[in-house]
Design an enzyme around this catalytic site. Structure first.
Site, PDB file in Angstrom:
ATOM      1  N   TYR A  59      17.416 -53.586  75.331  1.00 14.20           N
ATOM      2  CA  TYR A  59      16.471 -54.567  74.770  1.00 14.20           C
ATOM      3  C   TYR A  59      15.989 -54.059  73.407  1.00 14.20           C
ATOM      4  O   TYR A  59      15.991 -54.798  72.420  1.00 14.20           O
ATOM      5  CB  TYR A  59      15.313 -54.744  75.747  1.00 14.20           C
ATOM      6  CG  TYR A  59      14.307 -55.809  75.374  1.00 14.20           C
ATOM      7  CD1 TYR A  59      14.607 -57.169  75.511  1.00 14.20           C
ATOM      8  CD2 TYR A  59      13.035 -55.464  74.915  1.00 14.20           C
ATOM      9  CE1 TYR A  59      13.666 -58.145  75.196  1.00 14.20           C
ATOM     10  CE2 TYR A  59      12.093 -56.428  74.601  1.00 14.20           C
ATOM     11  CZ  TYR A  59      12.412 -57.768  74.745  1.00 14.20           C
ATOM     12  OH  TYR A  59      11.475 -58.731  74.435  1.00 14.20           O
ATOM     13  N   ALA A 109      17.448 -51.906  71.449  1.00 11.76           N
ATOM     14  CA  ALA A 109      18.571 -51.904  70.504  1.00 11.76           C
ATOM     15  C   ALA A 109      18.789 -53.308  69.942  1.00 11.76           C
ATOM     16  O   ALA A 109      18.980 -53.490  68.727  1.00 11.76           O
ATOM     17  CB  ALA A 109      19.838 -51.404  71.203  1.00 11.76           C
ATOM     18  N   ALA A 110      18.739 -54.319  70.818  1.00 13.68           N
ATOM     19  CA  ALA A 110      18.963 -55.698  70.365  1.00 13.68           C
ATOM     20  C   ALA A 110      17.848 -56.149  69.431  1.00 13.68           C
ATOM     21  O   ALA A 110      18.097 -56.782  68.397  1.00 13.68           O
ATOM     22  CB  ALA A 110      19.055 -56.634  71.572  1.00 13.68           C
ATOM     23  N   LYS A 111      16.612 -55.803  69.779  1.00  8.87           N
ATOM     24  CA  LYS A 111      15.485 -56.251  68.940  1.00  8.87           C
ATOM     25  C   LYS A 111      15.507 -55.540  67.576  1.00  8.87           C
ATOM     26  O   LYS A 111      15.168 -56.139  66.557  1.00  8.87           O
ATOM     27  CB  LYS A 111      14.165 -56.005  69.663  1.00  8.87           C
ATOM     28  CG  LYS A 111      13.945 -56.899  70.879  1.00  8.87           C
ATOM     29  CD  LYS A 111      13.975 -58.370  70.509  1.00  8.87           C
ATOM     30  CE  LYS A 111      13.585 -59.262  71.666  1.00  8.87           C
ATOM     31  NZ  LYS A 111      13.796 -60.694  71.358  1.00  8.87           N
ATOM     32  N   GLY A 134      16.035 -71.457  73.083  1.00 12.77           N
ATOM     33  CA  GLY A 134      15.059 -70.898  74.028  1.00 12.77           C
ATOM     34  C   GLY A 134      13.808 -71.761  74.078  1.00 12.77           C
ATOM     35  O   GLY A 134      12.729 -71.284  74.419  1.00 12.77           O
ATOM     36  N   SER A 138      10.209 -57.897  69.064  1.00 13.40           N
ATOM     37  CA  SER A 138       9.347 -57.196  70.020  1.00 13.40           C
ATOM     38  C   SER A 138       8.970 -55.830  69.474  1.00 13.40           C
ATOM     39  O   SER A 138       9.746 -55.207  68.730  1.00 13.40           O
ATOM     40  CB  SER A 138      10.097 -57.031  71.344  1.00 13.40           C
ATOM     41  OG  SER A 138       9.430 -56.101  72.179  1.00 13.40           O
TER      42      SER A 138
HETATM   43  N1  LIG Z   1       6.491 -63.320  76.279  1.00 14.01           N
HETATM   44  C1  LIG Z   1       6.276 -62.107  75.820  1.00 14.01           C
HETATM   45  O1  LIG Z   1       5.315 -61.447  76.219  1.00 14.01           O
HETATM   46  C2  LIG Z   1       7.228 -61.517  74.803  1.00 14.01           C
HETATM   47  C3  LIG Z   1       6.983 -60.214  74.342  1.00 14.01           C
HETATM   48  C4  LIG Z   1       7.843 -59.656  73.383  1.00 14.01           C
HETATM   49  C5  LIG Z   1       8.908 -60.399  72.887  1.00 14.01           C
HETATM   50  N2  LIG Z   1       9.115 -61.659  73.366  1.00 14.01           N
HETATM   51  C6  LIG Z   1      10.287 -62.374  72.848  1.00 14.01           C
HETATM   52  O2  LIG Z   1       9.994 -63.743  72.626  1.00 14.01           O
HETATM   53  C7  LIG Z   1      11.119 -64.546  72.937  1.00 14.01           C
HETATM   54  C8  LIG Z   1      10.739 -65.601  73.966  1.00 14.01           C
HETATM   55  O3  LIG Z   1      10.192 -64.961  75.101  1.00 14.01           O
HETATM   56  P1  LIG Z   1       9.559 -65.828  76.292  1.00 14.01           P
HETATM   57  O4  LIG Z   1       8.577 -64.951  76.989  1.00 14.01           O
HETATM   58  O5  LIG Z   1       9.134 -67.155  75.787  1.00 14.01           O
HETATM   59  O6  LIG Z   1      10.853 -65.961  77.224  1.00 14.01           O
HETATM   60  P2  LIG Z   1      11.134 -66.957  78.439  1.00 14.01           P
HETATM   61  O7  LIG Z   1       9.880 -67.573  78.915  1.00 14.01           O
HETATM   62  O8  LIG Z   1      11.982 -66.197  79.372  1.00 14.01           O
HETATM   63  O9  LIG Z   1      11.994 -68.121  77.752  1.00 14.01           O
HETATM   64  C9  LIG Z   1      13.252 -67.848  77.238  1.00 14.01           C
HETATM   65  C10 LIG Z   1      13.915 -69.150  76.890  1.00 14.01           C
HETATM   66  O10 LIG Z   1      15.247 -68.839  76.474  1.00 14.01           O
HETATM   67  C11 LIG Z   1      16.179 -69.577  77.264  1.00 14.01           C
HETATM   68  N3  LIG Z   1      17.405 -68.805  77.409  1.00 14.01           N
HETATM   69  C12 LIG Z   1      17.591 -67.625  78.017  1.00 14.01           C
HETATM   70  N4  LIG Z   1      18.887 -67.275  77.987  1.00 14.01           N
HETATM   71  C13 LIG Z   1      19.539 -68.262  77.332  1.00 14.01           C
HETATM   72  C14 LIG Z   1      20.880 -68.492  76.988  1.00 14.01           C
HETATM   73  N5  LIG Z   1      21.859 -67.653  77.311  1.00 14.01           N
HETATM   74  N6  LIG Z   1      21.188 -69.626  76.318  1.00 14.01           N
HETATM   75  C15 LIG Z   1      20.232 -70.505  75.973  1.00 14.01           C
HETATM   76  N7  LIG Z   1      18.944 -70.346  76.284  1.00 14.01           N
HETATM   77  C16 LIG Z   1      18.595 -69.236  76.947  1.00 14.01           C
HETATM   78  C17 LIG Z   1      15.444 -69.797  78.585  1.00 14.01           C
HETATM   79  O11 LIG Z   1      15.924 -70.915  79.317  1.00 14.01           O
HETATM   80  P3  LIG Z   1      17.146 -70.856  80.368  1.00 14.01           P
HETATM   81  O12 LIG Z   1      16.917 -69.657  81.241  1.00 14.01           O
HETATM   82  O13 LIG Z   1      17.019 -72.162  81.047  1.00 14.01           O
HETATM   83  O14 LIG Z   1      18.377 -70.761  79.551  1.00 14.01           O
HETATM   84  C18 LIG Z   1      14.037 -70.096  78.076  1.00 14.01           C
HETATM   85  O15 LIG Z   1      13.938 -71.423  77.635  1.00 14.01           O
HETATM   86  C19 LIG Z   1      12.206 -63.569  73.428  1.00 14.01           C
HETATM   87  O16 LIG Z   1      13.033 -63.232  72.348  1.00 14.01           O
HETATM   88  C20 LIG Z   1      11.414 -62.363  73.869  1.00 14.01           C
HETATM   89  O17 LIG Z   1      12.178 -61.176  73.819  1.00 14.01           O
HETATM   90  C21 LIG Z   1       8.309 -62.223  74.306  1.00 14.01           C
END
Ligand SMILES: NC(=O)c1ccc[n+]([C@@H]2O[C@H](COP(=O)([O-])OP(=O)(O)OC[C@H]3O[C@@H](n4cnc5c(N)ncnc54)[C@H](OP(=O)(O)O)[C@@H]3O)[C@@H](O)[C@H]2O)c1
Length: 256
Positions: free
Chosen positions: A157, A159-161, A14, A144
């Site tokens: 979501y 459940a997974a977290k 990611g 999360s």
């Molecule tokens: N940002 C927040 O406010 C927030 C809050 C709570 C928790 N989180 C957690 O923090 C983590 C990152 O969040 P984020 O906001 O940075 O998310 P994001 O901006 O959507 O980035 C997610 C990354 O994961 C990649 N990805 C998604 N599906 C994939 C797959 N099947 N295989 C490989 N790569 C994959 C995406 O690229 P591609 O789509 O190109 O694959 C992207 O690089 C997540 O676990 C999220 O649940 C974030």
């Protein structure tokens, strides 16, 4: 404080954007070589180029983390270009599509759990043997507040977290004596592109998110990345099987 992390190899799943990108760059600034994995080739290549510009080695892996065979090939590439990763950051688990469960199709259930949970399990499973050989490993999964708080429309979501938190506790018990720690860094909101996409100029909603923090500040990706990077370092050897709340106090209220 010297983190003592220089020269290690990290796989950031990611890592193409958002928190994963920030983590990849922070690790690189601390002297870590980084394999950047996500599906969008242009994004992983761009982040790998940024890592190289910081003076570290990088490999860009355009790969779907839900495809076990593809992950195997991606890890072969990391091994042959960098070496076995002993730091694994799981930031790919990001599907959050608010909908009450009765409206979610069976194949969508599978897609969400494949991405938000099973890909993390598979990455750990594949990376652990080399960590055991190295007698050093760091696994950090992005979690999360939804793991603890009920979020309307977010049943899967949540459940997974919650399962990711269970996973790191199990890993900690089984592997910490081999020098491998596993932790979750839990986030409520961080100022990523994903968040701006959801807020989309809705100042009222943004204000509500700010009020939901104790600091009155939505954390920047770089702040979350600092916490993750510390946990990835040898200095954090005593921290394992925990959930670190990098929420700016957002886990303390029940706004969700
Ligand atoms: N940002 C927040 O406010 C927030 C809050 C709570 C928790 N989180 C957690 O923090 C983590 C990152 O969040 P984020 O906001 O940075 O998310 P994001 O901006 O959507 O980035 C997610 C990354 O994961 C990649 N990805 C998604 N599906 C994939 C797959 N099947 N295989 C490989 N790569 C994959 C995406 O690229 P591609 O789509 O190109 O694959 C992207 O690089 C997540 O676990 C999220 O649940 C974030």
């Amino acid at each position: 404080m010297e983190l003592g992390i220089e020269g290690r190899v990290a796989l950031v799943a990611g890592g193409g954007r958002g928190l994963g990108r920030a983590i990849a760059l922070t690790l690189a600034r601390e002297g870590v070589d980084v394999a950047v994995l996500a599906r969008t080739a242009s994004e992983v290549e761009a982040v790998a180029a940024e890592v190289r510009a910081l003076g570290r080695r990088a490999v860009a892996l355009a790969c779907d983390a839900t495809d076990s065979d593809a992950l195997g090939h991606a890890l072969d590439r990391v091994r042959s270009t960098l070496s076995d990763p002993t730091i694994l950051v799981l930031s790919q688990a990001a599907i959050y599509e608010p909908r009450k469960l009765q409206f979610v199709e069976a194949d969508e259930v599978r897609r969400l759990l494949d991405t938000d949970l099973l890909s993390a399990v598979e990455l750990c499973r594949r990376c652990l043997p080399a960590m055991m050989d190295a007698r050093f490993g760091r696994i950090v999964a992005l979690g999360s507040v939804a793991a603890h708080a009920g979020v309307s429309g977010g049943t899967l979501y949540s459940a997974a977290k919650a399962a990711l938190e269970g996973m790191v506790r199990g890993l900690a018990v089984d592997y910490s004596r081999r020098g491998i720690t596993a932790n979750v860094v839990s986030v409520s909101f961080a100022d990523t592109e994903r968040l701006s996409g959801r807020v989309q100029g809705d100042q009222e909603w943004r204000d509500k998110l700010v009020r939901a923090t104790a600091t009155r500040q939505i954390p920047a990706p770089a702040e979350i990345a600092d916490v993750v990077t510390f946990l990835c370092s040898p200095r954090a050897a005593a921290v394992t099987g925990t959930v670190v709340e990098a929420t700016a106090g957002g886990h303390l209220n029940n706004l969700w």
